[in-house]
Motif scaffolding. Structure first.
Motif, PDB file in Angstrom:
ATOM      1  N   THR A 280       6.038  -5.554   1.952  1.00  0.00           N
ATOM      2  CA  THR A 280       5.086  -6.535   2.479  1.00  0.00           C
ATOM      3  C   THR A 280       3.674  -6.170   2.070  1.00  0.00           C
ATOM      4  OG1 THR A 280       6.492  -6.993   4.384  1.00  0.00           O
ATOM      5  CG2 THR A 280       4.172  -7.615   4.566  1.00  0.00           C
ATOM      6  N   GLY A 281       3.315  -4.892   2.229  1.00  0.00           N
ATOM      7  CA  GLY A 281       1.983  -4.431   1.848  1.00  0.00           C
ATOM      8  C   GLY A 281       1.721  -4.632   0.371  1.00  0.00           C
TER       9      GLY A 281
ATOM     10  N   THR B 205       5.347  -0.197   2.036  1.00  0.00           N
ATOM     11  CA  THR B 205       6.216  -1.335   2.339  1.00  0.00           C
ATOM     12  C   THR B 205       6.114  -2.425   1.273  1.00  0.00           C
ATOM     13  OG1 THR B 205       4.519  -2.531   3.618  1.00  0.00           O
ATOM     14  CG2 THR B 205       5.863  -0.896   4.798  1.00  0.00           C
TER      15      THR B 205
ATOM     16  N   CYS C  22       2.274   1.523  -2.304  1.00  0.00           N
ATOM     17  CA  CYS C  22       2.390   1.020  -0.937  1.00  0.00           C
ATOM     18  C   CYS C  22       3.677   1.552  -0.321  1.00  0.00           C
ATOM     19  CB  CYS C  22       2.413  -0.511  -0.923  1.00  0.00           C
ATOM     20  SG  CYS C  22       0.908  -1.288  -1.540  1.00  0.00           S
TER      21      CYS C  22
ATOM     22  N   ASN D 105      -6.248   0.205   0.693  1.00  0.00           N
ATOM     23  CA  ASN D 105      -6.208  -1.234   0.429  1.00  0.00           C
ATOM     24  C   ASN D 105      -7.553  -1.738  -0.073  1.00  0.00           C
ATOM     25  OD1 ASN D 105      -6.515  -4.230   1.628  1.00  0.00           O
ATOM     26  ND2 ASN D 105      -4.360  -3.830   1.177  1.00  0.00           N
TER      27      ASN D 105
ATOM     28  N   ASP E 246      -1.329  -0.078   1.589  1.00  0.00           N
ATOM     29  CA  ASP E 246      -0.895  -1.160   2.480  1.00  0.00           C
ATOM     30  C   ASP E 246      -2.062  -1.684   3.310  1.00  0.00           C
ATOM     31  OD1 ASP E 246       2.427  -1.004   2.707  1.00  0.00           O
ATOM     32  OD2 ASP E 246       1.445   0.839   2.079  1.00  0.00           O
ATOM     33  N   THR E 247      -2.856  -0.759   3.873  1.00  0.00           N
ATOM     34  CA  THR E 247      -3.977  -1.107   4.751  1.00  0.00           C
ATOM     35  C   THR E 247      -5.099  -0.093   4.560  1.00  0.00           C
ATOM     36  OG1 THR E 247      -3.054   0.238   6.554  1.00  0.00           O
ATOM     37  CG2 THR E 247      -2.458  -2.101   6.528  1.00  0.00           C
TER      38      THR E 247
ATOM     39  N   THR F 100       1.438  -2.712  -8.436  1.00  0.00           N
ATOM     40  CA  THR F 100       1.845  -2.056  -7.198  1.00  0.00           C
ATOM     41  C   THR F 100       3.174  -1.337  -7.408  1.00  0.00           C
ATOM     42  OG1 THR F 100       2.966  -4.057  -6.416  1.00  0.00           O
ATOM     43  CG2 THR F 100       0.662  -3.740  -5.734  1.00  0.00           C
TER      44      THR F 100
END
Length: 255
Positions: free
Chosen positions: A66-67, A64, A62, A45, A40-41, A81
């Motif tokens: 969103t991620g 989430t 991930c 990432n 995600d980050t 993903t």
């Protein structure tokens, strides 16, 4: 005199051999499957984006949707993903089965086990993996600027724990303990914080592509100059240095 010259030449030769050995890479990495958790980050990432560009077939997990969506938008069609919560054994089993069906006889070339949370550490039996022909590399980063080290998030998590403590425990620590401890930790993080994440990703790349990957990678000046040497010092020295940054308890002042 001749002895010292030969000794010097021997040391230089060993160093040169080690450097040459360290630069030896695996050929034909394009298309090999690697699985990266926590994309995600942060480290995961960045690693997913870089290894995707290098031609690896990346499975990026991930936490989430969103991620996952944001990562997919900036990578190639080859990167896939998948949603994974490493704290949920059912989620882990489901994703493991999916990866197995994807790689089939090709197999998984590498796993970057990046996902996690800040918290207590414990021993792991990673050496047992050698029996299965799996090379395990431990990357030991210092304090890097990621979502896990965000001062606001760390403070929020500690506040949840503090609020759950019984009143008598809070009294022993003191009502100001939480705020004072948070202020000291934030000050320390500003001194040690590494803003450039790329050194960690370079270690991941070396571990995945080198013919002779390291067993341990210590990354970040704070880790190399303080945390790693500190871990090898006697307990009395560790206590002396670490306790200097501790907030004094209210119970101690009452005595």
């Amino acid at each position: 005199m001749l002895f010292y010259i030969l000794l010097f030449l021997g040391i230089v030769s060993l160093w040169w051999h080690w450097r040459a050995r360290d630069r030896m890479k695996v050929t034909n990495l394009t298309g090999k499957y690697i699985f990266i958790t926590g994309c995600d980050t942060g480290f995961g990432n960045m690693a997913a984006k870089i290894f995707d560009k290098k031609g690896f077939r990346v499975f990026a997990s991930c936490l989430t949707e969103t991620g996952a969506k944001e990562l997919k938008a900036v990578t190639s069609k080859q990167l896939q993903t998948v949603l994974l919560d490493v704290r949920d054994s059912d989620s882990v089993k489901k994703v493991a089965a999916w990866v197995e069906s994807e790689v089939q006889s090709e197999g998984l070339w590498g796993l970057v086990n990046n996902a996690g949370i800040l918290g207590p550490t414990a021993p792991t039996d990673w050496r047992d993996m050698k029996a299965f022909g799996v090379k395990v590399c431990c990357i030991q980063p210092g304090l890097f600027k990621t979502a896990l080290t965000d001062p606001a998030q760390v403070l929020k998590e500690k506040e949840v724990i503090w609020k759950k403590l019984p009143p008598d425990i809070k009294k022993q620590y003191g009502e100001e303990y939480f705020q004072k401890d948070a202020a000291k930790k934030e000050k320390l993080s500003k001194i040690c914080l590494n803003k450039d994440l790329s050194p960690v990703i370079q270690c991941m790349e070396h571990a995945l592509t080198s013919l002779h990957p390291h067993a341990h990678y210590v990354v970040g000046q704070d880790a190399q100059l303080f945390w790693n040497p500190l871990a090898r010092m006697p307990a009395v020295i560790q206590d002396f240095l670490l306790l200097r940054n501790k907030v004094e308890l209210a119970a101690s002042n009452a005595k």
